[in-house]
Design a protein around this motif. Structure first.
Motif, PDB file in Angstrom:
ATOM      1  N   LYS A  83      -7.633  33.159 -74.305  1.00 30.74           N
ATOM      2  CA  LYS A  83      -9.138  33.296 -73.852  1.00 30.74           C
ATOM      3  C   LYS A  83      -9.936  32.032 -73.550  1.00 30.74           C
ATOM      4  O   LYS A  83     -10.803  31.791 -72.979  1.00 30.74           O
ATOM      5  CB  LYS A  83      -9.664  33.786 -75.240  1.00 30.74           C
ATOM      6  N   SER A  84      -9.200  30.981 -74.048  1.00 26.60           N
ATOM      7  CA  SER A  84      -9.860  29.455 -73.904  1.00 26.60           C
ATOM      8  C   SER A  84     -10.073  29.134 -72.300  1.00 26.60           C
ATOM      9  O   SER A  84     -10.225  28.193 -71.886  1.00 26.60           O
ATOM     10  CB  SER A  84      -9.171  28.643 -74.831  1.00 26.60           C
ATOM     11  N   LYS A  85      -8.940  29.814 -71.640  1.00 25.67           N
ATOM     12  CA  LYS A  85      -8.686  29.583 -70.256  1.00 25.67           C
ATOM     13  C   LYS A  85      -9.786  30.575 -69.307  1.00 25.67           C
ATOM     14  O   LYS A  85      -9.934  30.304 -68.436  1.00 25.67           O
ATOM     15  CB  LYS A  85      -7.313  29.917 -69.606  1.00 25.67           C
ATOM     16  N   HIS A  86     -10.511  31.507 -70.163  1.00 22.60           N
ATOM     17  CA  HIS A  86     -11.615  32.192 -69.377  1.00 22.60           C
ATOM     18  C   HIS A  86     -12.869  32.200 -69.918  1.00 22.60           C
ATOM     19  O   HIS A  86     -13.799  32.884 -69.942  1.00 22.60           O
ATOM     20  CB  HIS A  86     -11.148  33.594 -69.653  1.00 22.60           C
ATOM     21  N   ALA A  87     -13.391  30.741 -69.975  1.00 24.25           N
ATOM     22  CA  ALA A  87     -14.748  30.350 -70.334  1.00 24.25           C
ATOM     23  C   ALA A  87     -15.610  30.363 -68.950  1.00 24.25           C
ATOM     24  O   ALA A  87     -14.998  30.476 -67.663  1.00 24.25           O
ATOM     25  CB  ALA A  87     -14.797  29.095 -70.943  1.00 24.25           C
ATOM     26  N   LEU A  88     -16.870  30.430 -69.271  1.00 29.89           N
ATOM     27  CA  LEU A  88     -17.918  30.407 -68.099  1.00 29.89           C
ATOM     28  C   LEU A  88     -17.739  29.072 -67.589  1.00 29.89           C
ATOM     29  O   LEU A  88     -17.788  28.132 -68.297  1.00 29.89           O
ATOM     30  CB  LEU A  88     -19.152  30.804 -68.560  1.00 29.89           C
ATOM     31  N   THR A  89     -18.219  28.936 -66.140  1.00 23.99           N
ATOM     32  CA  THR A  89     -18.176  27.669 -65.601  1.00 23.99           C
ATOM     33  C   THR A  89     -19.648  27.145 -66.317  1.00 23.99           C
ATOM     34  O   THR A  89     -20.656  27.748 -66.174  1.00 23.99           O
ATOM     35  CB  THR A  89     -18.406  27.676 -64.004  1.00 23.99           C
TER      36      THR A  89
END
Lengths: 419, 180
Positions: free
Chosen positions: A145-151
């Motif tokens: 999940k940590s690779k799919h944060a909002l920009t």
């Protein structure tokens, strides 16, 4: 290269007619490929973009929506009192997370589509049915999940104005603005607490650059705007000038209306804009008080790429450009008063809102003129605009009878676009 | 000011006064749509107020509207400027207005010299036609009005003491020079 996918390289798209800054090829106002590069290299490049006023999100967990170029952005006051700016795009399928232009009590952003949820820092915290149902389905074991944060944009605030940048390469805000720009922002706001008194969403039938050029075009006001000329509010014969930052990216133009000595060009009958027979039945419209020690009565500060801080008499406010394709843009005007204003001062600011915005005695013509240019150039995309008044360079000049600031915009534009 | 929820009991107003208000509403939009802009200030009392605002601005209590005039002289200035000063591509409006709802009505005070006043609201839709024929839905919204009957007894005419134009959209395309 984030946005400019599937388009030709800038070097193939834009050919500058001269090495100096005095010519602008007209096709840059209508080319979708150039527009894609502008989104990438200017709005999402190493620039600080105005996001909102701090007073719009006064409490923890308040948020407002804004845009940087075409990109939708959430500006949120965190539970700890800081300000974060996040791209309003779910990292799952791309839906906007927030669709109401403002709100409060927003600790998490939950996508309306499949309920992915993000915290105020943009971190992905939850996925609905992450473990599937009854041991079936769900996300794979290794999904991180940590690779799919909002920009997330970097955010800085100066005098209640919130700016954001996408790029790690952008220098700190005050360094980006340069000392003369910082000094003038501080002079205009002076630490006073802003209160919004009005907002106008002005749709302009022209490319965004034409409006920004207009905001920096220091010799058009008394030629296009009869209201300025006739009432000697902003004529070239008044004391005034232009200040730039050291890089000549940003600019400030100012005038002191009470110093107007007159000039032969403003003699009756010479300029359309000098109306000797125009008087106001109600002159209270242009009554002002001297708000600033420097006696400047008109000041426009244009910050690359799309922000303007305005003082016209006592009308103080911000203008934010939002791109809307090659042939249209939106200018968001926000006019403010300050908490310490007397009721009389506030009333003057409200009345002077007649000068600005899409209805403004002065600025309505800026809505029309960009459209006139956009219409005029349609059949002549191979031709060029001439911006040679005051020379070929973009340095600060002690006169407003110059196009140096328009050249300054194109100096920054070319540096950012890389050609 | 009370806006959308008048009491279920209709305010008391004579058929004559009601039809005079309806004539005012119709005459106002015809004056604008036919380009008789000099007539526009004449629909207002001398201290009349005119303001355009957006629905969102109105809801948030942001008072700095568009074309804000707080007396008839300011309206005359606006029309002179429209005719002689401002630069804009020629265009005209066509308003379609809905029925006028009377929200409140009655004598302002208790003395015989007091005047009859009414608060009303009327929906409008305004199409803009450019000189080249292009047509666009320019604005929809409602007029929130304060009307006062002026003139000698028996020949009173309704005048606008205040017209607040609340446009549904906060967006204005290109410019707003002709009053709505």
């Amino acid at each position: 290269m984030a946005q400019a996918i599937g388009v030709r390289p800038v070097s193939e798209l834009i050919r500058w007619p001269t090495d100096d800054l005095s010519r602008i090829p007209l096709h840059i106002y209508g080319d979708p490929e150039i527009y894609a590069w502008e989104q990438d290299r200017i709005f999402r490049g190493p620039t600080w973009n105005f996001l909102s006023l701090e007073c719009e999100i006064p409490k923890p967990n308040d948020y407002v929506l804004t845009k940087v170029g075409d990109t939708p952005v959430i500006v949120v006051r965190t539970a700890e009192g800081g300000i974060n700016a996040l791209v309003n795009r779910c990292t799952h399928k791309g839906s906007v997370l927030c669709y109401d232009s403002r709100g409060e009590g927003k600790r998490t952003f939950v996508c309306p589509y499949h309920a992915w949820s993000f915290d105020q820092s943009g971190e992905l915290r939850g996925i609905a049915f992450e473990k599937g149902v009854g041991g079936l389905g769900g996300m794979p074991e290794g999904f991180d999940k940590s690779k799919h944060a909002l920009t997330r944009l970097r955010v800085e605030v100066i005098e209640g104005l919130v700016f954001g940048t996408f790029s790690e390469a952008t220098p700190p805000l005050e360094q980006y603005l340069g000392e003369p720009m910082v000094a003038h922002i501080r002079r205009t706001i002076r630490g006073r607490k802003m209160q919004i008194i009005g907002r106008y969403n002005h749709i302009m039938p022209n490319n965004w650059k034409l409006y920004i050029e207009n905001s920096r075009d220091t010799h058009h006001p008394s030629l296009l705007h009869a209201f300025f000329a006739t009432f000697k509010l902003n004529r070239l014969s008044a004391e005034g000038g232009i200040r730039h930052d050291p890089a000549n990216w940003h600019h400030l133009v100012f005038a002191k209306r009470l110093t107007d000595q007159g000039h032969e060009e403003y003699s009756p009958g010479k300029l359309r804009t000098m109306k000797s027979d125009f008087g106001l039945n109600d002159p209270s419209l242009i009554a002002q008080w001297m708000e600033f020690d420097d006696n400047i009565t008109n000041a426009l500060q244009s910050i690359m790429p799309g922000f303007v801080l305005q003082q016209i008499l006592n009308s103080v406010g911000t203008r934010q450009i939002i791109t809307r394709g090659t042939g249209e843009c939106e200018l968001i005007w926000t006019v403010v008063s300050f908490e310490e204003d007397t009721p009389e001062q506030r009333a003057i600011r409200i009345k002077q809102s007649n000068l600005v915005g899409p209805h403004g005695y002065i600025s309505m013509e800026d809505g029309a003129i960009g459209g006139f240019v956009q219409q005029g150039i349609k059949g002549d995309r191979d031709k060029q605009a001439v911006v040679e008044m005051g020379g070929l360079t973009a340095d600060g000049q002690p006169t407003r009878a110059t196009e140096t600031s328009v050249r300054g915009f194109y100096k920054a534009y070319r540096e950012l676009m890389g050609n | 000011m009370a806006a959308t929820n008048p009491s279920t009991r209709a305010p008391t107003i004579s058929p004559e006064r009601r039809s005079a208000i309806e004539r005012l509403m119709v005459d106002y939009v015809h004056a604008i749509d036919e380009g008789e802009y000099e007539r526009w200030p004449q629909f207002f009392t001398e201290d009349g107020r005119y303001q355009v605002t957006g629905r969102d601005n109105h809801a948030r209590g942001w008072v700095a509207g568009m074309l804000l005039c707080d007396n008839r002289d300011m309206m005359v200035d606006r029309i002179y400027s429209l005719r002689q000063v401002n630069v804009w591509e020629p265009h005209t409006y066509r308003h379609v207005i809905g029925p006028t709802q009377v929200l409140e009505a009655g004598m302002e005070g208790c003395s015989p010299a007091d005047r009859f006043t009414a608060k009303t609201q009327t929906n409008y839709l305004c199409v803009r036609t450019m000189h080249d024929g292009e047509q666009k839905l320019f604005s929809t919204g409602r007029y929130l009005d304060e009307i006062v009957f002026e003139g000698p007894a028996g020949a009173e005419t309704p005048m606008l003491r205040s017209r607040l134009v609340i446009a549904d959209s906060n967006r204005i395309d290109t410019l707003l020079v002709i009053p709505l």
